[in-house]
Design a protein around this motif. Structure first.
Motif, PDB file in Angstrom:
ATOM      1  N   UNK A  60       1.799  14.573   5.711  1.00  0.00           N
ATOM      2  CA  UNK A  60       2.311  15.935   5.815  1.00  0.00           C
ATOM      3  C   UNK A  60       3.090  16.343   4.580  1.00  0.00           C
ATOM      4  N   UNK A  61       3.841  17.418   4.721  1.00  0.00           N
ATOM      5  CA  UNK A  61       4.608  17.955   3.609  1.00  0.00           C
ATOM      6  C   UNK A  61       6.003  17.340   3.568  1.00  0.00           C
TER       7      UNK A  61
ATOM      8  N   UNK B  91       4.864  14.837  -8.035  1.00  0.00           N
ATOM      9  CA  UNK B  91       4.636  14.984  -6.597  1.00  0.00           C
ATOM     10  C   UNK B  91       3.348  15.769  -6.413  1.00  0.00           C
ATOM     11  N   UNK B  92       2.346  15.143  -5.780  1.00  0.00           N
ATOM     12  CA  UNK B  92       1.073  15.819  -5.544  1.00  0.00           C
ATOM     13  C   UNK B  92       1.031  16.269  -4.089  1.00  0.00           C
ATOM     14  N   UNK B  93       1.054  17.569  -3.880  1.00  0.00           N
ATOM     15  CA  UNK B  93       1.075  18.096  -2.514  1.00  0.00           C
ATOM     16  C   UNK B  93      -0.332  18.461  -2.097  1.00  0.00           C
TER      17      UNK B  93
ATOM     18  N   UNK C 207       0.845  -1.193   0.000  1.00  0.00           N
ATOM     19  CA  UNK C 207       0.000   0.000   0.000  1.00  0.00           C
ATOM     20  C   UNK C 207       0.882   1.244   0.000  1.00  0.00           C
ATOM     21  N   UNK C 208       0.423   2.311  -0.606  1.00  0.00           N
ATOM     22  CA  UNK C 208       1.236   3.528  -0.735  1.00  0.00           C
ATOM     23  C   UNK C 208       1.756   4.040   0.608  1.00  0.00           C
ATOM     24  N   UNK C 209       0.988   3.842   1.693  1.00  0.00           N
ATOM     25  CA  UNK C 209       1.450   4.370   2.983  1.00  0.00           C
ATOM     26  C   UNK C 209       2.488   3.460   3.647  1.00  0.00           C
TER      27      UNK C 209
ATOM     28  N   UNK D 244       1.210  13.899   1.015  1.00  0.00           N
ATOM     29  CA  UNK D 244       1.875  14.102  -0.270  1.00  0.00           C
ATOM     30  C   UNK D 244       1.877  12.765  -0.998  1.00  0.00           C
ATOM     31  N   UNK D 245       1.394  12.758  -2.233  1.00  0.00           N
ATOM     32  CA  UNK D 245       1.436  11.545  -3.046  1.00  0.00           C
ATOM     33  C   UNK D 245       2.602  11.677  -4.011  1.00  0.00           C
TER      34      UNK D 245
END
Ligand SMILES: Nc1ncnc2c1ncn2[C@@H]1O[C@H](COP(=O)(O)OP(=O)(O)O)[C@@H](O)[C@H]1O
Ligand SMILES: [Mg+2]
Lengths: 333, 290
Positions: free
Chosen positions: A303-304, A278-280, A258-260, A285-286
């Motif tokens: 977070x960032x 990078x999607x903020x 999973x992404x996380x 952030x993805x």
């Protein structure tokens, strides 16, 4: 009160088997969600329960009674359609009152029930309007109002929110969940949106090409998907799948992460890669990273994080959170 | 969108067609009005003279006139009743999936393509004839005395013939309306406990109301002036039993050669048609709005 049990229910249109024989149990008071990609037979399954389609084989029992050959109106179910299916020439009041009128209730009882439903759904000010004069969300509420006045043993919803805009969808999702908590009536809800399924369901039924892939609570499906299809369908952003030598090292044909469960580092890690996008989002952030060893992966960081397009970074999976699948896509436990 | 300027331009641009249409209507109307105030008989063309309202007095006090008004209304109402009820029933039948649907639909629509004179003659000679007709034969087959349609019930015979011609039109319009009914609405009503009759009454019929209005409007316009069917079957008779306004005007002008009297009748017919149109438009305005 409102348990629904399907035994070996099958549906064939002409020579196309839309629903191969399936078994399914929905307990009284449960919020069950049928989820799956478009065209997988969710609506057909719901219409079989409603009695709008005849089962080719198998039995459907509602409330412990065999309802397979019962007329739709006799099954004690209410349905909310995707198009709302309000009666355009009737006022909101008459729309909500229609099932009661058909049941032959006294006018005073009808008025009282319509009033109560209108209060529950905040429709009091609109009772004398025609459906045409309402917004999408209000129409949706009228359709729900028409469903609740009958006090059915279960509600059936067929993608009720898909005609609404995103903000309204979130709000109506909440309202339907609250309604369920208040009425405690069985609800069967069809959607192609896994977020709706995850947020609303007690029990999710994942369908694929008419077959049931897995049944379970949202978190069960999220944590222990039975196969690759469920693993890929549940969760947003989607689970990453890696095959080849990396999977083989874990004794699987494919592994899912999973992404996380992927960590990013500038200094050290398992797989080196380049950030594609990078999607903020502020809270999250993805990162979409093209790794040299494991293909393109999606990573979710809380977070960032100060990274940008084109940066070279290391990605490391959390070894304890891997999902392993064999060559047929079945989870290895 | 419409500034002062563009509105003026729009008026200018539509003016030619409006003028043409206006002339097209007003010239014959004015001539008819003019003739209706004259003694103008084609047998004595030399004796044309202004006689004021005499033509109107004769026409309006003619007992045939009241019979004709009543007959006109009976034809309109009778044909509308048959075509709308029959049209709804046929449309409901044709809406169901069945074997040979395309051919059946074509057959149902066919009468509309038969010319009024032809279909009236077919009815007169092949169905309603008391000696050779199919209906008489059927009656004789069950031992009844044959009914002479055109002699004993001439108006009803005319209504049947005209209704037969207009039934396809009504069916077609109602069928398309029926097909546009949202399937989910029907299913919702079914789940709401409405049986077949309640579904028809509360869902289908209201949905058809616009189409029914359109059928009423269009058919009324044509039914007010039914003529060919009367001419080739009963010739307005016996007596004036099947004479409507259109036929009366014809009889006045071309059987009695009285152009003045016929013009007066024509003007009366125009007034009557406008009264009917006024009520129709009000009714339509209400239905089409809602
Ligand atoms: N009345 C029907 N006749 C033939 N095929 C149908 C009919 N209804 C649905 N299907 C087919 O069954 C499949 C599932 O449809 P549906 O249950 O509407 O999918 P979903 O609601 O999951 O998008 C589709 O492939 C569709 O083409
Ligand atoms: Mg569907």
């Amino acid at each position: 009160m409102g348990s629904i049990v399907l035994r070996q229910v099958e549906k064939v249109f002409g020579d196309v088997t839309v629903i191969p024989p399936i078994d399914l149990e929905i307990a009284d008071g449960e919020f069950a969600v049928f989820v799956g990609p478009s065209g997988c037979g969710k609506s057909t399954l719901l219409r079989l329960i409603a009695g709008l389609e005849d089962a080719t084989a198998g039995t459907i029992s509602i409330d412990g009674r065999d309802a397979t050959d019962l007329a739709p109106a006799k099954r004690g179910l209410s349905m909310v359609f995707q198009s709302y299916a309000l009666y355009p020439h009737m006022s909101v009041r008459s729309n909500i009152a229609f099932p009661l009128k058909m049941a032959g209730l006294a006018q005073a009882d009808i008025d009282a029930k319509v009033k109560a439903a209108a209060e529950t759904l905040n429709l009091g000010d609109y009772l004398d309007r025609k459906p045409k004069q309402l917004s999408g969300g209000q129409r949706q509420r009228v359709a729900i109002g028409r469903a609740i006045v009958r006090e059915p043993s279960a509600f059936l919803f067929d993608e009720p929110l898909s005609n609404l805009d995103a903000a309204l969808r979130v709000q109506m999702r909440l309202e339907i969940s609250q309604l369920h908590q208040k009425l405690k009536t069985t609800m069967v809800y069809v959607t192609h949106d896994q977020v709706e399924a995850m947020t609303m369901a007690d029990k999710i039924v994942v369908l694929n090409k008419g077959r049931i892939e897995q049944v379970g609570s949202p978190l069960e499906l999220y944590r222990r998907p039975a196969n690759r299809f469920v693993a890929g369908f549940i969760g947003s952003p989607k689970m990453n799948f890696v095959g080849g030598a990396i999977a083989a090292a874990h004794g699987a044909a494919t592994i899912g992460i999973r992404p996380e469960n992927l960590a990013v580092s500038r200094d050290a890690g398992d797989w080196l890669g380049t950030i594609v996008v990078a999607e903020h989002l502020g809270s999250d952030t993805f990162l979409h990273i093209a790794t040299d060893a494991a293909g393109t992966l999606t990573i979710r960081v809380s977070g960032e994080v100060p990274v940008h397009h084109g940066d070279r970074v290391f990605v490391t999976p959390d070894a304890s959170a891997l999902h392993r699948f064999d060559d047929k896509g079945i989870a290895i436990r | 969108m419409s500034t002062q300027h563009s509105r003026a331009a729009a008026r200018l641009l539509v003016a030619p067609s409006v003028v043409l249409l206006f002339l097209w209507m007003i010239v014959p109307l004015a001539l008819t009005v003019w003739f209706s105030f004259e003694r103008f008989n084609l047998l004595m063309p030399a004796t044309r003279e202004w006689i004021g309202l005499t033509n109107y007095r004769f026409f309006l006090t003619d007992p045939a006139f009241f019979a004709a008004i009543l007959n006109t209304l009976l034809i309109v109402v009778g044909v509308l009743a048959i075509t709308i009820v029959g049209g709804i029933l046929l449309a409901l039948l044709l809406d169901r999936p069945m074997f040979g649907q395309g051919i059946v639909r074509l057959l149902v629509i066919a009468p509309f393509f038969v010319m009024p004179t032809v279909s009236a003659l077919v009815w007169k000679n092949m169905f309603m004839n008391p000696v050779n007709g199919l209906l008489a034969w059927l009656q004789k087959a069950v031992g009844m005395a044959p009914h002479d349609w055109l002699a004993t019930t001439p108006l009803f015979a005319v209504i049947v013939i005209v209704a037969w011609q207009w039934l396809p039109f009504a069916t077609l319009i109602l069928l398309t309306a029926l097909q546009s009914l949202d399937e989910e609405q029907r299913e919702a009503a079914e789940l709401d406990g409405a049986g077949a009759i309640a579904r028809f009454r509360f869902i289908v019929l209201p949905h058809l109301s616009r189409a029914i209005t359109v059928v009423i409007l269009i058919q009324t316009i044509f039914l007010l002036s039914v003529f060919a069917e009367i001419l080739v079957t009963t010739n307005g008779g016996p007596g004036t039993d099947s004479t409507n306004i259109a036929f009366l005007v014809y009889a006045q002008a071309l059987l009695q050669f009285d152009v003045g009297g016929a013009s007066a009748g024509g003007i009366v017919a125009v007034v009557l048609a406008n009264i009917v149109a006024f009520f129709l438009m009000r009714m339509i305005g209400r239905t089409l709005e809602g």
